[in-house]
Every structure is written in C-alpha cells, then in structure tokens.
Design an enzyme around this catalytic site. Structure first.
Site, PDB file in Angstrom:
ATOM      1  N   LYS A 237     -10.346  -7.556  -1.479  1.00  0.00           N
ATOM      2  CA  LYS A 237     -10.932  -7.757  -0.044  1.00  0.00           C
ATOM      3  C   LYS A 237     -12.343  -6.798  -0.052  1.00  0.00           C
ATOM      4  O   LYS A 237     -11.985  -5.633  -0.527  1.00  0.00           O
ATOM      5  CB  LYS A 237     -10.174  -8.170   0.872  1.00  0.00           C
ATOM      6  CG  LYS A 237      -9.858  -6.708   1.652  1.00  0.00           C
ATOM      7  CD  LYS A 237      -9.151  -7.112   2.916  1.00  0.00           C
ATOM      8  CE  LYS A 237      -9.034  -6.018   3.940  1.00  0.00           C
ATOM      9  NZ  LYS A 237      -9.490  -5.727   5.143  1.00  0.00           N
TER      10      LYS A 237
ATOM     11  N   LYS B  22       0.841  -1.301   0.110  1.00  0.00           N
ATOM     12  CA  LYS B  22      -0.034  -0.036  -0.101  1.00  0.00           C
ATOM     13  C   LYS B  22       0.651   1.306   0.006  1.00  0.00           C
ATOM     14  O   LYS B  22       0.714   2.093  -0.686  1.00  0.00           O
ATOM     15  CB  LYS B  22      -1.004   0.241   1.312  1.00  0.00           C
ATOM     16  CG  LYS B  22      -2.037  -0.774   0.984  1.00  0.00           C
ATOM     17  CD  LYS B  22      -3.061  -0.302   2.179  1.00  0.00           C
ATOM     18  CE  LYS B  22      -4.181  -1.232   2.527  1.00  0.00           C
ATOM     19  NZ  LYS B  22      -4.946  -1.145   3.668  1.00  0.00           N
TER      20      LYS B  22
ATOM     21  N   LYS C  48     -14.612  -1.563   4.096  1.00  0.00           N
ATOM     22  CA  LYS C  48     -15.469  -0.244   4.442  1.00  0.00           C
ATOM     23  C   LYS C  48     -15.078   0.692   3.371  1.00  0.00           C
ATOM     24  O   LYS C  48     -15.977   1.540   3.086  1.00  0.00           O
ATOM     25  CB  LYS C  48     -15.254   0.148   5.749  1.00  0.00           C
ATOM     26  CG  LYS C  48     -15.451  -0.994   7.087  1.00  0.00           C
ATOM     27  CD  LYS C  48     -15.132  -0.557   8.129  1.00  0.00           C
ATOM     28  CE  LYS C  48     -14.307  -1.294   8.952  1.00  0.00           C
ATOM     29  NZ  LYS C  48     -12.939  -1.136   8.993  1.00  0.00           N
TER      30      LYS C  48
HETATM   31  N1  AQP Z   1     -12.799  -8.709   3.835  1.00  0.00           N
HETATM   32  C1  AQP Z   1     -12.482  -9.266   4.954  1.00  0.00           C
HETATM   33  N2  AQP Z   1     -12.580 -10.629   5.031  1.00  0.00           N
HETATM   34  C2  AQP Z   1     -12.518 -10.950   6.383  1.00  0.00           C
HETATM   35  N3  AQP Z   1     -12.085 -10.397   7.494  1.00  0.00           N
HETATM   36  C3  AQP Z   1     -12.020  -9.068   7.326  1.00  0.00           C
HETATM   37  N4  AQP Z   1     -11.595  -7.989   8.090  1.00  0.00           N
HETATM   38  C4  AQP Z   1     -11.590  -6.806   7.249  1.00  0.00           C
HETATM   39  N5  AQP Z   1     -12.077  -6.993   6.121  1.00  0.00           N
HETATM   40  C5  AQP Z   1     -12.133  -8.377   6.026  1.00  0.00           C
HETATM   41  C6  AQP Z   1     -11.300  -8.328   9.383  1.00  0.00           C
HETATM   42  O1  AQP Z   1     -11.845  -7.307  10.315  1.00  0.00           O
HETATM   43  C7  AQP Z   1     -11.088  -6.849  11.175  1.00  0.00           C
HETATM   44  C8  AQP Z   1     -11.177  -5.406  11.385  1.00  0.00           C
HETATM   45  O2  AQP Z   1     -10.893  -4.607  10.388  1.00  0.00           O
HETATM   46  P1  AQP Z   1     -10.105  -3.155  10.421  1.00  0.00           P
HETATM   47  O3  AQP Z   1     -11.544  -2.543  10.190  1.00  0.00           O
HETATM   48  O4  AQP Z   1      -9.422  -2.828  11.487  1.00  0.00           O
HETATM   49  O5  AQP Z   1      -9.356  -3.055   9.315  1.00  0.00           O
HETATM   50  P2  AQP Z   1      -9.235  -3.625   7.828  1.00  0.00           P
HETATM   51  O6  AQP Z   1      -8.704  -5.113   7.597  1.00  0.00           O
HETATM   52  O7  AQP Z   1      -8.409  -2.671   6.901  1.00  0.00           O
HETATM   53  O8  AQP Z   1     -10.914  -3.398   7.318  1.00  0.00           O
HETATM   54  P3  AQP Z   1     -11.647  -2.556   6.125  1.00  0.00           P
HETATM   55  O9  AQP Z   1     -13.213  -3.234   5.914  1.00  0.00           O
HETATM   56  O10 AQP Z   1     -11.005  -3.293   4.667  1.00  0.00           O
HETATM   57  O11 AQP Z   1     -11.484  -1.205   6.332  1.00  0.00           O
HETATM   58  P4  AQP Z   1     -10.552  -0.246   5.418  1.00  0.00           P
HETATM   59  O12 AQP Z   1     -11.484  -0.260   4.287  1.00  0.00           O
HETATM   60  O13 AQP Z   1     -10.737   1.038   6.361  1.00  0.00           O
HETATM   61  O14 AQP Z   1      -9.188  -0.680   5.228  1.00  0.00           O
HETATM   62  C9  AQP Z   1      -9.893  -7.239  11.089  1.00  0.00           C
HETATM   63  O15 AQP Z   1      -9.586  -8.338  11.949  1.00  0.00           O
HETATM   64  C10 AQP Z   1      -9.767  -7.883   9.760  1.00  0.00           C
HETATM   65  O16 AQP Z   1      -8.968  -8.736   9.365  1.00  0.00           O
END
Ligand code: AQP
Length: 330
Positions: A196, A114, A199
């Site tokens: 993946k 990233k 959010k």
């Molecule tokens: N797509 C996913 N599949 C399975 N697990 C997921 N997690 C996130 N996306 C998936 C798990 O959710 C927990 C919290 O994640 P986070 O919000 O702290 O960070 P992230 O992984 O960066 O989640 P997002 O939704 O993708 O947020 P953004 O868009 O802000 O980067 C973690 O345990 C993660 O593994």
C-alpha cells in the site's frame, strides 16, 4: 442511522499522501455535515510504536495538522488535537491493557504480518499493544462511530470486544463503536503496487503527497510501475499496477472501475497516467496552496491545536474520572 460521536486518528509519520486523502481525510471532511460531535486526532503516540527522529516527528505533527486543515477539516466543526496533549489516552490504555488478554492481540492480522515475524529483541511492546491504544482513543470519547479503512476493521472489532468486556464487569459505560467504512479501496504504492501507499516508504516516488507540485505529480505518474500489456483493464491480481491507477482514477472522479475501463477502451497505460496526473494536478492544487498559506501562519496552527486539546481534555477528564471510580482507583 444516528451518529452521536465520531472519533478518528491519523499518524504524523510523514506528509499525508493520496491514499490517506482518498481513504480517510476526504471522508472526515464530508462527515462534518452529518454529525455534530467529531473528534479528530493527530495520533503522535501511535507513530512512536516504530522509531521516530524527534525533530522530524515534531515537524510532522504540525505538517499533518496543516494537511488536515488544508483539506477542509474545520476546527469550528470538529475537535482537532494532538493525542499526547491529552494524557488520559495513555491512562485509559493502561487500564484497558490490564483487562485485554494478550491472545486477542497476537491474533491481529497486522501484528502477524508486521510484528510476529520480526526479531522479538527488536520489535517493541508498543507495536504489539497499539490496538489497545486505539481502543482507548475511541472509548475515551465514548465514540459511537469510527471511520476506518478495511485494514482497521479487525482493530475496531477488538475495541468492541474490549468495550463489551468492560461493560459486563462494571456496567454499561462505553457504547460499542460501529465502523463507517470508506467506500474506496486501498491505494497502492506507485513503485510496488503489491504494497500500500505509505508515508513511511523510503521511496519518495512511491506516493503522491498532498504538497507535491504539478511537475512532481506528473513525474511520479509517468514513472508508476505498470506492465507491458497494451490496454486498460481492472484485474488487481494479474495487473496490480494498471489496476491501482484505475482505482485511483475511479476514487478521484467518483465513477466505477468498470466505467474507467470503458472510458479508456483502445487506449494505453501512458494515456491513463497522463490524464490521471492532470486530474490530480487540478484536484490537489488548491490543497497545496492552502498548505503553503497555513505553513506561513504558525500562530493559527498553534491556536487550533491548543484549543483542540482543551476541548478534547474536557471530555476526556470527565470520562476518565467515571472510569477510575468504576475500577476502584478513586
Ligand atoms: N494506501 C492507502 N490507501 C487508502 N487508505 C489509506 N490509509 C493509509 N494508507 C492508505 C488510511 O489513512 C488513515 C490514516 O492512516 P494512518 O496514518 O493512521 O496509518 P497507516 O494506515 O499506517 O498510514 P500510512 O500512510 O501507511 O502510514 P505509515 O507509513 O506510518 O504506516 C487510515 O484510515 C488508513 O486506513
């Protein structure tokens, strides 16, 4: 296995989605019956590592708290709090940053994917350094176990390295936290199954959120990207779209991906999409109703966050006073 204390966090970077639920929140809920000391944080400082609109961030901190409560995270069993309300996270991060070689951080695969490839005049120091904040989050509570997805394993290994290095200089202070791996695979975007589900993806159709209505859930699955091959198989490399739906089906119904394919033998992806949508309408319905109730009860959510921050701060203040004494600041 003795689990003395669990720490985990989730970023308030949008409304929680199905990937967050299946990959993390569901496990958070079930762990409440296996460990008596659990600390769950809405990690708002982490979400600032990329730009956030202030009013939206404020709203997302509340809505993420509401999602956790609606899914069954219980403030009587776990400490639930907003990270920035406990200033010792940032304080410990600085102390640990000063002991963490920058080479350790530049070897993180998420940074390489990233940050390292982005414009150095734009990408923030926070994005580079956030694994140290993650280490501080976990070590501040002397957590022994951390529920993580596979993508965070390397960061937990870094946390262990930082703990070991601190302990070797100042004496046994931190336990080396162990991962509690969720047994479900990553949920991928419904629009681009090579990425993946996230959010912060600006395509709403890429994710099922926990507050989606039944019609939104059906529409998003109907439009999910698959392929023109007529049957259902599990082959993430060759058939990422269909395989993602099989993964979701397997995770929600808790049967293996092989069993899902057998169950859909002779059927088409449209059948899988329809059935999956109905299963999720049933599964997420009660969560959405609880979200609506909690959203209209601002006082309750405020109380949960206030009480959670007080309880987290009590542990954090105690530990940081030992740490500052050890390093010679007090
Ligand atoms: N797509 C996913 N599949 C399975 N697990 C997921 N997690 C996130 N996306 C998936 C798990 O959710 C927990 C919290 O994640 P986070 O919000 O702290 O960070 P992230 O992984 O960066 O989640 P997002 O939704 O993708 O947020 P953004 O868009 O802000 O980067 C973690 O345990 C993660 O593994």
């Amino acid at each position: 296995m003795v689990i003395q204390r669990i720490f985990s966090g989730i970023q308030p970077s949008g409304v929680a989605h199905l990937g967050n639920y299946l990959g993390a929140i569901r496990q958070w809920v079930s762990l409440q019956d296996k460990c008596e000391s659990i600390v769950y944080s809405v990690v708002d400082l982490h979400s600032l590592s990329v730009p956030q609109a202030p009013l939206l961030l404020k709203r997302n901190i509340r809505s993420m708290t509401v999602c956790l409560l609606a899914c069954g995270v219980d403030p009587d069993k776990s400490i639930i709090f907003q990270q920035s309300q406990v200033p010792q996270h940032a304080q410990l991060m600085w102390l640990l940053s000063c002991r963490t070689p920058s080479g350790w951080l530049s070897r993180m695969t998420q940074w390489k994917a990233k940050g390292a490839t982005s414009d150095r005049d734009v990408v923030s120091l926070g994005l580079f350094a956030y694994p140290v904040l993650m280490a501080a989050d976990v070590l501040l509570y002397k957590a022994t176990h951390v529920p993580v997805g596979e993508d965070q394993l390397q960061h937990l290994e870094l946390t262990r390295d930082i703990a070991r290095s601190f302990n070797s200089t100042y004496g046994a202070t931190f336990p080396e936290p162990k991962p509690l791996l969720s047994n479900h695979k990553r949920v991928m975007s419904l629009r681009n199954p090579l990425q993946k589900m996230s959010k912060s993806d600006n395509q709403e159709m890429s994710r099922i959120t926990l507050s989606d209505t039944p019609d939104e859930i059906r529409k998003k699955f109907r439009r999910a990207v698959t392929d023109s091959i007529g049957n259902i198989t599990f082959d993430p490399a060759e058939r990422p779209g269909v395989s993602n739906l099989v993964t979701i089906y397997s995770a929600v119904t808790e049967i293996s991906t092989e069993e899902v394919c057998l169950q859909f033998e002779g059927k088409q992806s449209v059948d899988l999409k329809e059935e999956l949508a109905e299963i999720l309408v049933d599964k997420l319905g009660p969560i959405r109703e609880r979200i609506e109730q909690l959203e209209s009860d601002e006082g309750y959510v405020d109380d949960v966050l206030t009480r959670g921050a007080e309880r987290a701060r009590a542990i954090a203040e105690d530990n940081i006073s030992t740490i500052t004494r050890l390093v010679g600041l007090s």
